[in-house]
Scaffold this motif. Structure first.
Motif, short mmCIF file in Angstrom:
data_model
loop_
_atom_site.label_atom_id
_atom_site.label_comp_id
_atom_site.label_asym_id
_atom_site.label_seq_id
_atom_site.Cartn_x
_atom_site.Cartn_y
_atom_site.Cartn_z
N LYS A 217 48.85 44.94 34.88
CA LYS A 217 48.30 43.88 34.04
C LYS A 217 48.72 42.52 34.59
O LYS A 217 49.54 42.45 35.52
N ASN A 218 48.17 41.45 34.01
CA ASN A 218 48.48 40.09 34.47
C ASN A 218 48.34 39.98 35.99
O ASN A 218 49.23 39.50 36.68
N VAL A 219 47.22 40.47 36.49
CA VAL A 219 46.97 40.52 37.93
C VAL A 219 46.44 39.19 38.44
O VAL A 219 45.50 38.62 37.88
N THR A 220 47.07 38.68 39.50
CA THR A 220 46.59 37.49 40.20
C THR A 220 46.42 37.83 41.67
O THR A 220 47.33 38.37 42.30
N VAL A 221 45.25 37.52 42.21
CA VAL A 221 44.97 37.78 43.62
C VAL A 221 44.46 36.49 44.26
O VAL A 221 43.48 35.91 43.79
N SER A 222 45.15 36.04 45.30
CA SER A 222 44.69 34.87 46.05
C SER A 222 44.24 35.28 47.44
O SER A 222 44.66 36.32 47.95
N ALA A 223 43.37 34.49 48.04
CA ALA A 223 42.86 34.75 49.39
C ALA A 223 43.22 33.57 50.27
O ALA A 223 42.62 32.49 50.16
N ASN A 224 44.22 33.77 51.14
CA ASN A 224 44.73 32.68 51.98
C ASN A 224 44.69 33.09 53.45
O ASN A 224 44.52 34.25 53.79
N GLY A 225 44.91 32.12 54.30
CA GLY A 225 45.12 32.40 55.72
C GLY A 225 43.84 32.57 56.51
O GLY A 225 42.81 33.05 56.00
#
Length: 300
Positions: A217-225
């Protein structure tokens, strides 16, 4: 994987071929955008004892510095002080965690890596998480850096990670982004598309689906690089259309993604102004969901 394989993220069967590589067919899931390979029984044909040697059991100093920053961002999750690195490799993350006072240990399938870590006095289990038999609710933090793309059954390992995390504990993971700019532009020619080593490259939507299914739960996904060297290398090859196909393949295979990424990050880490540029670029990449690497925060 069998020819009728479903997407490893959302389990849908509707897929589009984007090419072939290393005798595997490469598909993009039409539902969530995840890339995945179909071919040999991958779990039995990649030898991780051959994966590590002296050349890749050491990392540049700037990597350790960056990992220390990441470790410090976990401070609010410190409760029982236990920290597990799944697929710990050279042990860089564990050493950073130990320096910050965590009771840190790892799991690794590669014998050379395990031997190296044990000689340093680092606690490491040799094998898979499925056979390590850690008690449930054991760890505040579990990290899995560049691991999920290697695992034939990623849902199973995420469920196992969830089991050993304490309630409220954190999974922090990274994995190549199957719908980032390099995957979109290079397709099967991207060096991260590398079966049987890399079996699937998740989209942001796909990994979120999988994490939800494994009860995070409380999932955060970022896309970097982004590694522009590889894009430049690809288009440089296109200019030599008169060369033979075999020569073009040689040019592609000679590109070293890891070394060039280290060079790029070292350059950006050399001054505060360059770090600001890097952070700004990453914000743009994340906003556009075009970064090449997914960074995952998920709580139990």
């Amino acid at each position: 994987m069998k020819e009728n394989s479903f997407c490893p993220a959302c389990h849908q069967s509707h897929k589009k071929s984007i090419g072939e590589k290393n005798e595997f067919k490469i598909y993009r899931c039409q539902q969530c955008g995840t890339l995945f390979s179909v071919g040999k029984e991958a779990s039995n044909i990649f030898d991780y004892d051959e994966y590590y040697d002296e050349s890749n059991l050491k990392v540049p100093d700037f990597v350790e510095s960056r990992l220390t920053e990441i470790i410090r961002s976990f401070e609010k999750y410190r409760d029982n002080n236990r920290f597990l690195d799944v697929g710990c490799g050279a042990g860089t993350m564990i050493r950073s965690a130990l320096k910050e006072g965590w009771k840190a240990e790892g799991i690794e399938v590669s014998s050379p890596a395990v031997d190296s870590l044990r000689k340093q006095g680092i606690k490491v289990f040799h094998g898979d998480l499925s056979i390590a038999k850690y008690p449930e609710n054991s760890f505040d933090i579990v990290v899995a850096i560049e691991i999920l793309e290697h695992i034939p059954n990623p849902l199973k390992i995420l469920e196992e990670i969830n089991k050993v995390l304490r309630p409220g504990g954190l999974l922090w993971a990274t994995t190549p982004h199957g719908k980032g700019i390099s995957a979109r532009v290079l397709g099967a020619d991207w060096t991260c598309v590398a079966p049987p080593e890399h079996l699937h490259l998740f989209s942001s939507k796909g990994i979120k689906t999988l994490l939800k299914e494994s009860k995070f739960k409380n999932v955060t996904v970022s896309a970097n690089g982004l590694n522009p060297y590889e894009l430049v290398n690809k288009f440089k090859n296109i200019k030599h259309l008169n060369n033979s196909i075999e020569n073009n393949k040689a040019d592609t295979n000679s590109f070293n993604r890891v070394d060039s990424s280290y060079e790029l990050n070292a350059a950006f880490s050399s001054s505060y102004s360059r770090l600001l540029v890097k952070r700004t670029l990453n914000k743009i990449l994340n906003f556009s969901k075009m970064g090449d690497s997914l960074k995952i925060w998920a709580e139990k």
